[in-house]
Write an enzyme that holds these catalytic residues in place. Structure first.
Site, PDB file in Angstrom:
ATOM      1  N   GLY A 261      -8.994   3.405   7.902  1.00  0.00           N
ATOM      2  CA  GLY A 261      -9.243   4.008   9.211  1.00  0.00           C
ATOM      3  C   GLY A 261      -8.227   5.077   9.534  1.00  0.00           C
TER       4      GLY A 261
ATOM      5  CG  ASP B 164      -4.348   5.382   2.286  1.00  0.00           C
ATOM      6  OD1 ASP B 164      -5.328   6.141   2.204  1.00  0.00           O
ATOM      7  OD2 ASP B 164      -3.819   5.101   3.379  1.00  0.00           O
TER       8      ASP B 164
ATOM      9  CD  GLU C  96      -2.884   0.959   2.433  1.00  0.00           C
ATOM     10  OE1 GLU C  96      -3.460   1.981   2.855  1.00  0.00           O
ATOM     11  OE2 GLU C  96      -3.057  -0.173   2.941  1.00  0.00           O
TER      12      GLU C  96
END
Length: 373
Positions: free
Chosen positions: A298, A246, A221
């Site tokens: 989150g 992200d 990621e």
């Protein structure tokens, strides 16, 4: 639209364990809470939201002080003008917010509080409004950078005992191959494992990142800076392990560009970063149309944001375990009901709006300042 007022509360909750990434470490969750107060058909209604901004601009350009000023000086007065006009409020509010350049964190917080209030007044759950259909949300756990390999293995072992079945390790140059190897050796090849660099690498690190192939990871990621889609595309072309974006996904347009460039094999959608839950749903739909799986990211949310994230994660293309995690992963005491694991899943609340039951006494205990506008 009925008259309303917005109260901003700056608060801090102690984390059960410091959370360290390549961008820094947190021991407390500092948060800006919004309460949207209005009259519903059956009496007073409060909508709640939390802003994704940090105390300093270490992760996003916006931070709590700038968001506060944007809300007080620009966005709340604009929302009041929208409310004074005829017609459905939420669509017109979204159009007005889209016309304001930048400030996605501030806009997301305001829209989310208004949306929560409107849905609570209507008696409709946010998950229903967004189109979610799941009553169980598979979630994983994000593991920060530890002081030692032994500490990391203790943390991962504890989370697996808690019931998490997918583990994401934060990595950075100098803390990557060895911790990943140690976790693989300790817990086996069957453990669903991924890594998250939070933009810590550069294009010159591509040969090093290619060595991660041997670990059988679910995802790598955001290895490169958010604006370097070409580097991600180059890595994705050479790497069998899927590349996930992200921080690069800041809008529907950025998601479309990343997909067109083949810079991503999966998308971590953080509603605060993209301007709110309605834009997050649009990104989800775009990714689904191109066969790109998603998960809901989150940001160490309180129960206010956690409840909203669970509602979003019920959409059908959130096929990867989310980074929402249980309340006890982050807080000994939250400001809403706890959300805890049930068979490696979290259960979205079913009440109107987000379904978060805000404990006003708990909010008072953690509030340092407040502004009403």
């Amino acid at each position: 639209m009925r008259p309303f007022e917005v109260e901003l509360r700056r608060a801090a909750l102690r984390l059960v364990r410091p959370f360290r990434t390549s961008r820094g470490a947190e021991t407390d969750k500092h948060v800006l809470l919004l309460q949207w107060r209005t009259e519903g058909p059956h009496g007073p209604v409060s909508g709640w939201a939390e802003c994704g901004a940090d105390p300093e601009p270490t992760y996003y350009p916006e931070y709590i002080d700038t968001v506060t000023r944007a809300l007080v000086d620009v966005l709340v007065p604009m929302a009041r003008e929208v409310a004074a006009a005829d017609g459905p409020f939420l669509p017109r509010l979204r159009t007005a917010l889209d016309d304001v350049p930048g400030m996605p964190l501030a806009k997301a917080a305001l829209e989310s509080a208004a949306l929560d209030a409107e849905l609570r007044a209507a008696g409709m759950p946010l998950s229903t409004y967004l189109g979610g259909h799941r009553d169980r949300i598979p979630v994983g756990v994000s593991v920060g950078i530890a002081d030692s390999i032994d500490d990391l293995l203790d943390w991962v072992g504890g989370y697996l005992e808690d019931g998490y079945h997918r583990v994401k390790l934060k990595v950075r140059p100098g803390w990557d191959v060895e911790p990943v190897r140690a976790v693989r050796e300790a817990f086996g090849d069957a453990l669903p494992l991924q890594v998250d660099a939070n933009q810590a690498y550069r294009t010159s690190d591509i040969p090093h990142l290619l060595t991660f192939e041997r670990f059988g990871l679910l995802l790598i990621e955001q290895p490169f800076p958010a604006d370097d889609l070409l580097a991600h595309a180059r890595l994705a072309a050479d790497l069998r392990t899927p590349v996930c974006l992200d921080e690069s996904i800041t809008s529907l347009g950025s998601a479309a560009a990343a997909i067109a460039l083949r810079a991503t094999d999966a998308i971590n959608i953080k509603p605060a970063r993209v301007g709110g839950y309605l834009t997050a749903r649009s990104i989800h739909d775009l990714a689904a149309a191109h066969g790109i799986p998603c998960f809901c990211g989150g940001m160490l949310e309180t129960g206010v944001g956690r409840a909203m994230n669970l509602a979003l994660a019920g959409l059908p293309n959130f096929t990867l375990p989310g980074d929402i995690s249980a309340t006890s992963r982050y807080f000994a005491q939250d400001i809403t009901q706890s959300f805890e694991l049930v068979d490696s899943c979290l259960v979205p609340p079913t009440g109107p709006g987000s379904g978060a039951d805000v404990d006003l006494d708990a909010v008072e205990e953690v509030t340092s300042t407040r502004i009403t506008c």
